[in-house]
Design a protein around this motif. Structure first.
Motif, short mmCIF file in Angstrom:
data_model
loop_
_atom_site.label_atom_id
_atom_site.label_comp_id
_atom_site.label_asym_id
_atom_site.label_seq_id
_atom_site.Cartn_x
_atom_site.Cartn_y
_atom_site.Cartn_z
N VAL A 262 -11.47 -7.50 -3.60
CA VAL A 262 -10.56 -8.48 -2.99
C VAL A 262 -11.11 -8.92 -1.63
O VAL A 262 -10.98 -10.05 -1.23
N TRP A 263 -11.70 -8.00 -0.89
CA TRP A 263 -12.57 -8.27 0.23
C TRP A 263 -13.94 -7.86 -0.26
O TRP A 263 -14.07 -7.23 -1.30
N SER A 264 -14.97 -8.14 0.44
CA SER A 264 -16.31 -7.84 -0.04
C SER A 264 -16.70 -6.39 0.24
O SER A 264 -16.77 -5.97 1.40
N CYS B 88 -9.38 -6.94 11.08
CA CYS B 88 -8.23 -6.50 11.90
C CYS B 88 -8.15 -4.98 12.00
O CYS B 88 -7.07 -4.40 11.93
N CYS B 89 -9.28 -4.30 12.13
CA CYS B 89 -9.34 -2.84 12.26
C CYS B 89 -8.82 -2.12 11.01
O CYS B 89 -8.25 -1.03 11.10
N MET B 90 -9.00 -2.71 9.84
CA MET B 90 -8.59 -2.08 8.59
C MET B 90 -9.82 -1.88 7.70
O MET B 90 -10.64 -2.79 7.58
N TRP C 125 -7.89 3.10 6.39
CA TRP C 125 -8.03 3.16 7.85
C TRP C 125 -7.37 1.90 8.37
O TRP C 125 -7.79 0.78 8.06
N ASP C 126 -6.30 2.07 9.12
CA ASP C 126 -5.60 0.94 9.68
C ASP C 126 -5.16 1.31 11.09
O ASP C 126 -4.17 2.02 11.28
N TYR D 279 -2.30 -1.68 3.42
CA TYR D 279 -2.04 -0.85 2.24
C TYR D 279 -0.80 0.02 2.46
O TYR D 279 -0.67 1.07 1.82
N SER D 280 0.09 -0.36 3.34
CA SER D 280 1.22 0.48 3.73
C SER D 280 1.97 1.08 2.55
O SER D 280 2.34 2.25 2.57
N ALA D 281 2.18 0.31 1.49
CA ALA D 281 2.96 0.80 0.34
C ALA D 281 2.24 1.91 -0.42
O ALA D 281 2.88 2.65 -1.18
#
Length: 175
Positions: A57-59, A106-108, A124-125, A156-158
């Motif tokens: 979804v991201w690279s 965004c630091c994730m 990591w968030d 990914y909070s959920a």
């Protein structure tokens, strides 16, 4: 989906992306030596059969420097070195075997636990409590979520498994 179906579905999903060619067995061996654990089998297949980075979804990071950077780090080995470097107290950002896979901005970061056969996904968030925590996802479930549209850009909070003192979702004092 089976691993074969996931590999084919990922290949089809990224067919229009300009990705590096698949990784070599030597690339995989270099990463596994740096990490000290074998790569989860499904993730290994994606790198060997689809591309050396850029899928997801991201690279996803390349295993080794391909000339295509998919984050601020050139490859997984460099990112792993940064996350596993010891600070003055002897601690590192990631536990042994937990390897950066994807810079989500965004630091994730999405990380994968090489010490688990199924490839437990870690998150990591820096904007959320406890910073680095395991999730309820495995590599297969994470890929399925991306392909089905329920893993989307963002937090990914959920899926995070918070420590008992982290239930509020507020950043801890150590963050």
């Amino acid at each position: 989906m089976t691993d074969d179906e996931l590999v084919e579905a990922v290949r089809a999903r990224v067919a229009d992306r300009e990705l590096p060619p698949p990784a070599t067995l030597e690339d995989v061996a270099e990463v596994e030596a740096a990490v000290g654990h074998p790569m989860p089998q499904l993730l290994r297949r994606l790198y060997l059969e689809v591309a050396n980075g850029g899928f997801g979804v991201w690279s996803c990071l390349s295993l080794t420097d391909t000339g295509d950077w998919f984050s601020d780090e050139q490859d997984m080995i460099e990112a792993h070195r940064l996350f596993s470097a010891k600070d003055d107290s002897g601690s590192s950002a990631a536990p042994e075997g937990v390897v950066p896979l994807m810079d989500r901005g965004c630091c994730m970061w999405t990380l994968i636990d090489f010490s688990t056969a199924e490839g437990r996904v870690w998150d990591w968030d820096a904007n959320d409590c406890c910073v680095l925590v395991p999730t309820t996802l495995t590599v297969a479930r994470w890929l399925t979520g991306w392909l089905e549209g329920w893993i989307v850009p963002g937090p990914y909070s959920a899926f995070r498994i918070h420590a008992d003192d982290c239930g509020s979702g507020q950043p801890s004092a150590a963050s």
